[in-house]
Design an enzyme around this catalytic site. Structure first.
Site, PDB file in Angstrom:
ATOM      1  N   ASP A   1       1.065   0.455  -2.006  1.00 21.05           N
ATOM      2  CA  ASP A   1       1.418  -0.795  -1.333  1.00 21.05           C
ATOM      3  C   ASP A   1       2.392  -1.606  -2.178  1.00 21.05           C
ATOM      4  O   ASP A   1       2.155  -1.815  -3.364  1.00 21.05           O
ATOM      5  CB  ASP A   1       0.152  -1.638  -1.107  1.00 21.05           C
TER       6      ASP A   1
ATOM      7  N   ASP B   1       3.134   1.513   2.109  1.00 18.75           N
ATOM      8  CA  ASP B   1       3.257   0.261   2.856  1.00 18.75           C
ATOM      9  C   ASP B   1       4.241  -0.657   2.149  1.00 18.75           C
ATOM     10  O   ASP B   1       4.100  -0.917   0.951  1.00 18.75           O
ATOM     11  CB  ASP B   1       1.901  -0.467   2.939  1.00 18.75           C
TER      12      ASP B   1
ATOM     13  N   ASP C   1      -2.773   5.338  -0.440  1.00 20.34           N
ATOM     14  CA  ASP C   1      -1.370   5.018  -0.206  1.00 20.34           C
ATOM     15  C   ASP C   1      -0.858   4.178  -1.367  1.00 20.34           C
ATOM     16  O   ASP C   1      -1.596   3.903  -2.317  1.00 20.34           O
ATOM     17  CB  ASP C   1      -1.219   4.255   1.126  1.00 20.34           C
TER      18      ASP C   1
HETATM   19  N1  CTP Z   1      -4.026  -5.366   4.207  1.00 16.54           N
HETATM   20  C1  CTP Z   1      -3.691  -6.422   4.997  1.00 16.54           C
HETATM   21  N2  CTP Z   1      -3.194  -6.228   6.251  1.00 16.54           N
HETATM   22  C2  CTP Z   1      -3.028  -4.979   6.715  1.00 16.54           C
HETATM   23  C3  CTP Z   1      -3.357  -3.878   5.923  1.00 16.54           C
HETATM   24  C4  CTP Z   1      -3.868  -4.103   4.659  1.00 16.54           C
HETATM   25  O1  CTP Z   1      -3.836  -7.559   4.570  1.00 16.54           O
HETATM   26  N3  CTP Z   1      -2.550  -4.810   7.933  1.00 16.54           N
HETATM   27  C5  CTP Z   1      -4.578  -5.618   2.895  1.00 16.54           C
HETATM   28  C6  CTP Z   1      -5.973  -5.065   2.804  1.00 16.54           C
HETATM   29  O2  CTP Z   1      -6.916  -5.992   3.237  1.00 16.54           O
HETATM   30  C7  CTP Z   1      -6.096  -4.767   1.344  1.00 16.54           C
HETATM   31  C8  CTP Z   1      -4.663  -4.501   0.876  1.00 16.54           C
HETATM   32  O3  CTP Z   1      -3.830  -4.973   1.909  1.00 16.54           O
HETATM   33  O4  CTP Z   1      -6.598  -5.897   0.707  1.00 16.54           O
HETATM   34  C9  CTP Z   1      -4.417  -3.065   0.608  1.00 16.54           C
HETATM   35  O5  CTP Z   1      -4.811  -2.287   1.724  1.00 16.54           O
HETATM   36  P1  CTP Z   1      -5.038  -0.728   1.687  1.00 16.54           P
HETATM   37  O6  CTP Z   1      -3.824  -0.022   1.228  1.00 16.54           O
HETATM   38  O7  CTP Z   1      -5.553  -0.344   3.024  1.00 16.54           O
HETATM   39  O8  CTP Z   1      -6.256  -0.537   0.672  1.00 16.54           O
HETATM   40  P2  CTP Z   1      -6.299  -0.401  -0.901  1.00 16.54           P
HETATM   41  O9  CTP Z   1      -7.216  -1.449  -1.370  1.00 16.54           O
HETATM   42  O10 CTP Z   1      -4.937  -0.366  -1.488  1.00 16.54           O
HETATM   43  O11 CTP Z   1      -7.020   0.971  -1.136  1.00 16.54           O
HETATM   44  P3  CTP Z   1      -6.422   2.457  -0.942  1.00 16.54           P
HETATM   45  O12 CTP Z   1      -6.413   3.079  -2.282  1.00 16.54           O
HETATM   46  O13 CTP Z   1      -7.397   3.124  -0.027  1.00 16.54           O
HETATM   47  O14 CTP Z   1      -5.068   2.341  -0.345  1.00 16.54           O
HETATM   48 MN    MN Z   2      -3.466   0.920  -0.661  1.00 19.80          MN
HETATM   49 MN    MN Z   3      -1.943   0.096   2.415  1.00 19.96          MN
END
Ligand code: CTP
Ligand code: MN
Ligand code: MN
Ligand code: MN
Length: 365
Positions: free
Chosen positions: A187, A289, A185
């Site tokens: 963020d 996100d 995703d």
């Molecule tokens: N995070 C958070 N609270 C949430 C969801 C996510 O604090 N409800 C934090 C996660 O712990 C992470 C960061 O936001 O440190 C990014 O989360 P995520 O998008 O799930 O993972 P990524 O590290 O960006 O990896 P990916 O490429 O899979 O998205």
């Molecule tokens: Mn992410």
């Molecule tokens: Mn995310």
């Protein structure tokens, strides 16, 4: 081997947050094997076991050279008996039978499908998504998001944020901030230099994006954070309480015939995508996100939303066990001094915690 017995080949600190962990590291075969077992344990609801494998994986990924044999691993922390057994198997036989069996199991394969799409645990996926949304965009969401696509989403988000609140700042967080070239995703962390101006911003941004036709799905949650005398949140809770939106973007490729995804597939020698009829329509679904933080909490929010999950988790564990502090995506609370420690940069937070600064690219644990 020339290597002396007394001098360890590698040395490593025991907490992930004390080390620089890049991507993908010098021991991909070993780390991928341990990751499979970590995933499998997590899917089975065995968090403790999952965490143990994750720590082993991160440790190996932080090593600056290839592991040649078991003697190289003497004195290294984080490697439990089980992990060492798997490592030995891979070093000796080129593969681990336990890993092979796990990968072949139907339970693992079924769970992979779901978590692969959302990059989150099964429970979270079920909580956020109706089955319909999941099925409708399955093929698109199953395709990793490229850096180009993330940049393209950035442009859209920045335009929307700027139009509803001039002066607001948008920061790319998550895996892309850590330098990853693809992700589940995209963020974004949004703030405004004047405290309070950011209130209710997610809703306004979402309304703007929706009116411009960029949203396929969105679910917004309000900010419920309040500082308490007890300290910064419960250490057991990973969820922060920022105003946020879990969304699916409709990412148009702007009529560019050189669709980035197809170009990448070709570059990687993969078969063109047959599942999504992406070729016949000028857009694709991407998970995004959006998180809004008041400027006073921004450094904590940025640290928390940059990840990785294991890195964050280890920082919190370090804070509690080594410093008697609680760290969250909102604040840092010193239990001995009975007060919050403010910070306006990530560097300051590391410094409060008595840790050497680790840049985002070193947080890929
Ligand atoms: N995070 C958070 N609270 C949430 C969801 C996510 O604090 N409800 C934090 C996660 O712990 C992470 C960061 O936001 O440190 C990014 O989360 P995520 O998008 O799930 O993972 P990524 O590290 O960006 O990896 P990916 O490429 O899979 O998205
Ligand atoms: Mn992410
Ligand atoms: Mn995310
Ligand atoms: Mn709506």
């Amino acid at each position: 081997e020339e290597q002396s017995v007394e001098v360890p080949v590698f040395s490593a600190a025991s907490y992930v947050c004390q080390r620089h962990t890049g991507q993908p590291g010098h021991n991909p075969l070993l780390t991928e094997s341990l990751a499979v077992l970590a995933e499998s344990a997590e899917l089975n609801g065995d968090e403790g076991r999952g965490l143990a494998f994750r720590r082993s994986e991160a440790l190996l990924r932080s090593l600056d050279r290839r592991v040649q044999g078991m003697t190289d691993l003497r004195g290294l922390p984080c490697l439990g008996e089980h992990s060492r057994r798997v490592i030995q198997d891979v070093l000796v036989n080129g593969r681990s039978s336990e890993v092979e069996e796990t990968k072949a199991s139907s339970r693992y394969k079924a769970m992979k499908v779901l978590t692969g799409v959302f990059g989150v645990g099964v429970k979270t996926a079920k909580r956020w998504f109706t089955e319909g949304i999941c099925l409708k965009h399955y093929a698109d969401l199953n395709q990793p998001v490229t850096r180009d696509e993330a940049d393209s989403v950035s442009v859209t988000v920045e335009a929307a944020v700027c139009s509803v609140l001039p002066g607001a700042q948008v920061t790319l967080a998550g895996g892309f901030r850590r330098g990853k070239t693809s992700g589940h995703d995209v963020d974004f962390l949004i703030t405004h230099p004047d405290e309070g101006k950011e209130e209710g911003l997610v809703r306004k941004v979402v309304a703007c994006l929706e009116s411009r036709g960029f949203l396929l799905y969105h679910q917004t949650t309000k900010n419920t954070y309040q500082e308490s005398a007890q300290g910064a949140g419960r250490p057991s809770s990973n969820m922060d309480r920022f105003e946020r939106c879990f969304s699916i973007f409709k990412l148009t490729n702007g009529g560019d015939p050189r669709d980035t995804r197809r170009a990448q597939e070709q570059a990687e020698g993969r078969e063109p995508d047959q599942t999504a009829s992406a070729g016949s329509r000028p857009w694709r679904a991407v998970r995004v996100d959006l998180v809004v933080s008041p400027i006073s909490q921004f450094a904590f929010a940025l640290l928390g939303w940059t990840g990785s999950k294991l890195f964050e988790r280890e920082m919190r564990r370090w804070a509690v066990h080594e410093k008697s502090m609680t760290l969250s995506s909102h604040a840092l609370y010193d239990k001995n001094q009975e007060r919050y420690l403010r910070a306006s940069s990530e560097e300051e937070i590391f410094s409060h915690l008595g840790l050497e600064y680790v840049s985002p690219s070193g947080r890929n644990a």
